[in-house]
Design an enzyme around this catalytic site. Structure first.
Site, PDB file in Angstrom:
ATOM      1  N   GLU A  49       0.774  -1.215  -0.039  1.00  0.00           N
ATOM      2  CA  GLU A  49       0.032  -0.006  -0.041  1.00  0.00           C
ATOM      3  C   GLU A  49       0.897   1.186  -0.007  1.00  0.00           C
ATOM      4  O   GLU A  49       2.031   1.344   0.400  1.00  0.00           O
ATOM      5  CB  GLU A  49      -0.841  -0.188   1.399  1.00  0.00           C
ATOM      6  CG  GLU A  49      -1.557   1.079   1.733  1.00  0.00           C
ATOM      7  CD  GLU A  49      -2.745   1.541   0.982  1.00  0.00           C
ATOM      8  OE1 GLU A  49      -2.715   1.721  -0.127  1.00  0.00           O
ATOM      9  OE2 GLU A  49      -3.719   1.876   1.787  1.00  0.00           O
ATOM     10  N   ASP A  50       0.538   2.325  -0.474  1.00  0.00           N
ATOM     11  CA  ASP A  50       1.364   3.642  -0.640  1.00  0.00           C
ATOM     12  C   ASP A  50       1.362   4.238   0.538  1.00  0.00           C
ATOM     13  O   ASP A  50       2.237   4.621   1.337  1.00  0.00           O
ATOM     14  CB  ASP A  50       0.987   4.452  -1.628  1.00  0.00           C
ATOM     15  CG  ASP A  50      -0.596   5.139  -1.545  1.00  0.00           C
ATOM     16  OD1 ASP A  50      -1.538   4.319  -1.099  1.00  0.00           O
ATOM     17  OD2 ASP A  50      -0.942   5.653  -2.703  1.00  0.00           O
ATOM     18  N   ASP A  96      -3.965   5.946   6.000  1.00  0.00           N
ATOM     19  CA  ASP A  96      -4.398   7.257   6.260  1.00  0.00           C
ATOM     20  C   ASP A  96      -5.646   6.958   7.390  1.00  0.00           C
ATOM     21  O   ASP A  96      -4.957   6.721   8.561  1.00  0.00           O
ATOM     22  CB  ASP A  96      -4.883   8.093   5.141  1.00  0.00           C
ATOM     23  CG  ASP A  96      -5.321   9.377   5.437  1.00  0.00           C
ATOM     24  OD1 ASP A  96      -4.598  10.340   6.075  1.00  0.00           O
ATOM     25  OD2 ASP A  96      -6.447  10.033   4.943  1.00  0.00           O
ATOM     26  N   LYS A 153       0.314   7.609   8.413  1.00  0.00           N
ATOM     27  CA  LYS A 153      -0.155   8.853   8.921  1.00  0.00           C
ATOM     28  C   LYS A 153      -0.951   8.217  10.356  1.00  0.00           C
ATOM     29  O   LYS A 153      -2.354   8.504  10.087  1.00  0.00           O
ATOM     30  CB  LYS A 153      -1.003   9.825   8.084  1.00  0.00           C
ATOM     31  CG  LYS A 153      -0.411  10.291   6.979  1.00  0.00           C
ATOM     32  CD  LYS A 153      -1.262  11.332   6.151  1.00  0.00           C
ATOM     33  CE  LYS A 153      -1.207  11.623   4.701  1.00  0.00           C
ATOM     34  NZ  LYS A 153      -2.403  12.281   4.178  1.00  0.00           N
ATOM     35  N   PHE A 189      -0.759  16.502   3.441  1.00  0.00           N
ATOM     36  CA  PHE A 189      -1.164  15.787   2.107  1.00  0.00           C
ATOM     37  C   PHE A 189       0.416  15.910   1.159  1.00  0.00           C
ATOM     38  O   PHE A 189       1.028  16.772   0.978  1.00  0.00           O
ATOM     39  CB  PHE A 189      -2.286  16.720   1.320  1.00  0.00           C
ATOM     40  CG  PHE A 189      -2.794  15.912   0.148  1.00  0.00           C
ATOM     41  CD1 PHE A 189      -3.892  15.069   0.709  1.00  0.00           C
ATOM     42  CD2 PHE A 189      -2.372  15.828  -0.923  1.00  0.00           C
ATOM     43  CE1 PHE A 189      -4.593  14.286  -0.388  1.00  0.00           C
ATOM     44  CE2 PHE A 189      -2.803  15.195  -2.131  1.00  0.00           C
ATOM     45  CZ  PHE A 189      -3.853  14.231  -1.660  1.00  0.00           C
ATOM     46  N   ASP A 195      -0.382  10.793  -5.919  1.00  0.00           N
ATOM     47  CA  ASP A 195      -0.850  11.868  -6.665  1.00  0.00           C
ATOM     48  C   ASP A 195      -1.915  12.863  -5.735  1.00  0.00           C
ATOM     49  O   ASP A 195      -2.166  12.496  -4.906  1.00  0.00           O
ATOM     50  CB  ASP A 195      -1.712  11.244  -7.893  1.00  0.00           C
ATOM     51  CG  ASP A 195      -3.250  10.890  -7.294  1.00  0.00           C
ATOM     52  OD1 ASP A 195      -3.096   9.953  -6.483  1.00  0.00           O
ATOM     53  OD2 ASP A 195      -4.199  11.420  -7.844  1.00  0.00           O
ATOM     54  N   ARG A 230       2.654  12.154  -9.627  1.00  0.00           N
ATOM     55  CA  ARG A 230       3.111  10.827  -9.333  1.00  0.00           C
ATOM     56  C   ARG A 230       4.506  10.501  -9.735  1.00  0.00           C
ATOM     57  O   ARG A 230       5.252   9.403  -9.273  1.00  0.00           O
ATOM     58  CB  ARG A 230       2.170   9.650 -10.014  1.00  0.00           C
ATOM     59  CG  ARG A 230       0.636   9.760  -9.531  1.00  0.00           C
ATOM     60  CD  ARG A 230       0.125   8.403 -10.332  1.00  0.00           C
ATOM     61  NE  ARG A 230      -1.255   8.484 -10.271  1.00  0.00           N
ATOM     62  CZ  ARG A 230      -2.213   8.083  -9.159  1.00  0.00           C
ATOM     63  NH1 ARG A 230      -1.437   7.389  -8.181  1.00  0.00           N
ATOM     64  NH2 ARG A 230      -3.384   7.992  -9.260  1.00  0.00           N
TER      65      ARG A 230
HETATM   66  P1  IMP Z   1      -7.312   5.567   3.838  1.00  0.00           P
HETATM   67  O1  IMP Z   1      -8.538   4.384   3.437  1.00  0.00           O
HETATM   68  O2  IMP Z   1      -7.999   6.663   4.399  1.00  0.00           O
HETATM   69  O3  IMP Z   1      -6.353   4.904   4.770  1.00  0.00           O
HETATM   70  O4  IMP Z   1      -6.706   6.127   2.664  1.00  0.00           O
HETATM   71  C1  IMP Z   1      -5.651   5.391   1.818  1.00  0.00           C
HETATM   72  C2  IMP Z   1      -5.421   5.957   0.612  1.00  0.00           C
HETATM   73  O5  IMP Z   1      -5.793   7.354   0.374  1.00  0.00           O
HETATM   74  C3  IMP Z   1      -3.974   5.738  -0.008  1.00  0.00           C
HETATM   75  O6  IMP Z   1      -3.781   4.639  -0.618  1.00  0.00           O
HETATM   76  C4  IMP Z   1      -4.207   6.956  -0.996  1.00  0.00           C
HETATM   77  O7  IMP Z   1      -4.428   6.746  -2.152  1.00  0.00           O
HETATM   78  C5  IMP Z   1      -4.899   7.984  -0.382  1.00  0.00           C
HETATM   79  N1  IMP Z   1      -4.297   8.992   0.345  1.00  0.00           N
HETATM   80  C6  IMP Z   1      -4.093   9.014   1.756  1.00  0.00           C
HETATM   81  N2  IMP Z   1      -3.306  10.086   1.914  1.00  0.00           N
HETATM   82  C7  IMP Z   1      -2.947  10.651   0.774  1.00  0.00           C
HETATM   83  C8  IMP Z   1      -2.155  11.999   0.494  1.00  0.00           C
HETATM   84  O8  IMP Z   1      -1.172  12.507   1.443  1.00  0.00           O
HETATM   85  N3  IMP Z   1      -1.750  11.983  -0.662  1.00  0.00           N
HETATM   86  C9  IMP Z   1      -2.362  11.443  -1.786  1.00  0.00           C
HETATM   87  N4  IMP Z   1      -3.175  10.191  -1.504  1.00  0.00           N
HETATM   88  C10 IMP Z   1      -3.457   9.894   0.000  1.00  0.00           C
END
Ligand code: IMP
Length: 183
Positions: A101-102, A105, A133, A154, A161, A167
């Site tokens: 996973e990138d 959040d 985060k 962010f 992206d 990206r």
């Molecule tokens: P979560 O479901 O809230 O944990 O979100 C995860 C996804 O949100 C990540 O895989 C990213 O694609 C996107 N995301 C979360 N934070 C950022 C950010 O700071 N920049 C860009 N995409 C983000």
């Protein structure tokens, strides 16, 4: 959708990312030593650069597959409802799997995808996120391995992206707006 003007301040250099990936790959190699074949699952689209660098550091037999889940879309807010837009091509039952996973959040995406993959009965499932985060977490999940913990900013670059932009930056940068958001 038009975006407000912003600049990008470097947060994590390409060199630091490479060094961290080398260290993570050593841990993963040890954890999965003796595997017949590790299925490395990249969560599209944000993990595509990370997975490319990571698999080249993994001295293990690997198979690469991808899964796409809905996330922010064009916005900066996470959606609580996670949908699978593209499923795996291969089977994972009885196999060793590493989900890549990138960013973790709120945690909704990782939580949803881990549950989905677990329901397919892999032999072993571990997870790795380049960025975490922790202060944003709404669901209690944590990747097995994390590259870097970052504050609530962010970020873009290294595959990640903002509205499909940035990206291709080789580093991770934080977005700083240079004009107030409209409205
Ligand atoms: P979560 O479901 O809230 O944990 O979100 C995860 C996804 O949100 C990540 O895989 C990213 O694609 C996107 N995301 C979360 N934070 C950022 C950010 O700071 N920049 C860009 N995409 C983000």
């Amino acid at each position: 959708m038009s975006q407000p003007e912003y600049v990008i301040d470097q947060m994590i250099s390409a060199k630091s990312i490479a060094a961290r990936i080398e260290a993570l790959a050593r841990e993963i190699r040890t954890a999965f030593a003796g595997t017949e074949k590790l299925v490395v699952v990249g969560l599209l689209r944000g993990s595509f650069v990370f997975i490319a660098d990571l698999v080249r550091e993994l001295d293990l037999p690997v198979e690469v597959d991808f899964l796409e889940a809905s996330s922010y879309g064009e916005a900066m807010e996470s959606s609580r409802e996670v949908r699978i837009l593209k499923d795996l091509r291969g089977q994972i039952a009885g196999r060793d799997v590493l989900l890549v996973e990138d960013i973790v959040d709120t945690g909704f995406t990782l939580d949803h995808v881990v549950k989905l993959l677990q329901s397919r009965n892999p032999k072993r499932l571990e997870t790795i996120a380049l960025l975490d985060k922790p202060t944003r977490r709404e669901v209690d999940v944590k990747a097995t391995w994390t590259g870097f913990e970052i504050p609530d900013e962010f970020v873009v670059g290294y595959g990640i992206d903002y509205g499909q932009r940035d990206r291709n930056l080789p580093y991770i940068g934080k977005v700083r707006f240079t004009e107030p958001a409209a409205g």
